[in-house]
Enzyme design. Structure first.
Site, PDB file in Angstrom:
ATOM      1  N   HIS A 171       4.096  -3.563 -10.413  1.00 20.58           N
ATOM      2  CA  HIS A 171       4.698  -4.368 -11.474  1.00 20.58           C
ATOM      3  C   HIS A 171       4.591  -5.870 -11.223  1.00 20.58           C
ATOM      4  CE1 HIS A 171       8.148  -2.773  -8.886  1.00 20.58           C
ATOM      5  NE2 HIS A 171       7.862  -3.966  -8.406  1.00 20.58           N
ATOM      6  N   TYR A 258      -0.106 -12.980   3.146  1.00 15.17           N
ATOM      7  CA  TYR A 258      -1.496 -12.551   2.954  1.00 15.17           C
ATOM      8  C   TYR A 258      -2.474 -13.666   3.280  1.00 15.17           C
ATOM      9  CZ  TYR A 258       1.047  -9.224   0.021  1.00 15.17           C
ATOM     10  OH  TYR A 258       1.940  -8.308  -0.451  1.00 15.17           O
TER      11      TYR A 258
END
Length: 488
Positions: A171, A258
């Protein structure tokens, strides 16, 4: 319509309730069977009681079953939804705790980075067991909808090794779009038209239009910096937007782990995060949030059960993809969303074997991806770094090759920015030994890992991270919720 849906990991009580309620918002789905399965009988009993209360309150002929025998629950299922967390919060705590000893500070640790890679090692053997059951006892052509993280690794394994028709669902794109609609002053997110493409948790708004008018980088930067809340909560995302020219779908805290640039030094972390909520960069933030949520639910279960006894309002159907995909497949009503699938040329400058997240349309003919998308070069480069880690991680998880696992962790962007090769080798040994009960594929490697740890001279430290908060008690949570109600 009458068909069977099986939910694996249904003990994720709040999420299972949301998926179930969404499904019942589809008029044609009022006669389906929903089979719940989980390794925890206690959690199954709780969620089954809640779902049966919903069915009773709405007078639907929906059948709800619960069974700790997964294979039995999957028998004849046309759709299988997974939201499992292998190892639970106990293993997850090690995903955060052990890397901190080597200076690696994660906010979430469930996608890549040291924690996400080990999470994948625990999940993938179990995912492949799911796929075996699906092939053998589910309905012919059954579709596997994976919500579990690490999304790309799990989906990659299910497609490449599990040989099951699989789509990964998340989502993050919807939440990013809601933010953008708010900063641009839209009355609702429906005024926004956008194309997001990339990989899960590193998806990029490469085309953005408000009521048909194209929104460029400068306008978006100005709108974010002018927003009284997002300008503080999303400092890192805004910085990436300025440098890359496009906005990332992922939260400030997630995105920070990340990349190799923002969490590499403890004194730098505070510059880029916000402590108003866990998702904006707090050390181990999602672990704390998950622990508090579990404790709260256990304590307040009677309240959750009572709240289930009310009519379903289709207008409050969530934007989770699962119910919309099933509606489109079963009724032919077209649904547009962003899905995790094998690339195979959908994104021209990412590898064919990678699991990408990109736009697609669903109807009776299946999920049809929009092909020929080219990412901006900086976005593609960032995605490639993660894809290479994901590929090695999946292959290590399937083969039980601890050397390949270490190479995967070594090539992780944040790990590589912080730790030396010697530290990475020892950290992986330590994590594999600590989590051995959930890593059957590494059973033969554990004795040697223990021997290396006993002889190692690599120094570690007792560090809780640059921005750690303690888990709040039920009393503290109750007081906070009460204060929020009064403020409203």
């Amino acid at each position: 319509m009458s068909f069977k849906i099986a939910i694996i990991g249904a003990g994720s009580v709040g999420f299972t309730k949301k998926l179930f309620t969404d499904l019942l918002c589809v008029p044609e789905f009022r006669d389906i069977e929903v089979a719940l399965t989980d390794i925890s009988q206690h959690n199954l009993d709780m969620i089954k009681a809640i779902l049966e209360k919903i069915v009773e309150a709405n007078g639907f002929p929906v059948k709800v079953t619960a069974d700790t025998n997964r294979r039995r629950a999957l028998e004849g299922a046309k759709y299988i939804i997974s939201c499992v967390r292998v190892g639970g919060l106990e293993a997850y705590a090690d995903d955060i705790r052990i890397p901190l000893k080597y200076g690696i500070d994660q906010c979430v640790g469930d996608t890549i980075c040291a924690g996400g890679i080990l999470y994948g090692q625990r999940n993938i053997p179990v995912i492949l067991d799911f796929c075996k059951d699906i092939r053998e006892v589910a309905a012919p052509g059954a579709k596997f909808l994976n919500y579990a993280n690490p999304m790309a690794m799990n989906t990659w394994a299910a497609i490449e090794y599990g040989k099951v028709d699989t789509v990964g669902l998340c989502h993050g794109v919807q939440h990013g779009a809601e933010q953008i609609a708010e900063i641009l002053g839209a009355k609702s997110v429906s005024e926004l038209d956008y194309i997001c493409s990339g990989i899960n948790h590193q998806t990029w708004f490469i085309d953005l239009r408000l009521n048909g008018r194209k929104i460029g980088k400068d306008e978006l930067v100005a709108a974010f910096e002018a927003h009284p809340v997002f300008s503080q909560q999303e400092k890192l995302r805004i910085d990436v937007l300025k440098r890359f020219g496009v906005y990332s779908t992922e939260s400030n805290g997630h995105l920070s782990e990340y990349l190799p640039w923002y969490r590499k030094r403890p004194e730098e972390i505070a510059r880029w995060i916000d402590m108003s909520d866990w998702i904006h960069g707090e050390t181990g933030g999602y672990l704390r949030h998950s622990t508090e949520t579990r404790n709260w639910f256990e304590t307040e279960f009677p309240q959750f059960l009572a709240s289930a006894a009310k009519p379903i309002d289709p207008a409050k159907r969530s934007n989770e993809h699962a119910s919309h995909i099933l509606e489109a497949l079963e009724t032919g009503r077209v649904y547009r969303g962003h899905f995790n699938v094998k690339n195979n040329g959908v994104i021209s400058n990412l590898p064919a074997d990678a699991i990408i997240e990109s736009p697609g349309f669903v109807d009776r003919f299946g999920i049809n991806m929009v092909s020929g998308i080219t990412l901006p070069e900086a976005c593609a480069a960032t995605c490639m770094a993660s894809i290479n880690v994901q590929r090695m991680s999946v292959h290590a998880a399937v083969s039980g090759d601890i050397d390949l696992l270490k190479l995967a962790v070594l090539h992780d962007p944040l790990v590589g920015a912080v730790a030396t090769p010697e530290e990475v080798w020892q950290m992986v040994d330590e994590m594999v030994v600590a989590q051995a009960r959930w890593l059957p594929q590494y059973a033969d490697a554990v004795p040697a890992a223990k021997e290396r740890l006993a002889k190692s001279s690599v120094k570690t430290r007792d560090w809780t991270g640059a921005a750690r908060r303690n888990v709040r008690s039920i009393e503290e949570l109750r007081a906070e919720k009460s204060a929020l109600k009064k403020a409203v």
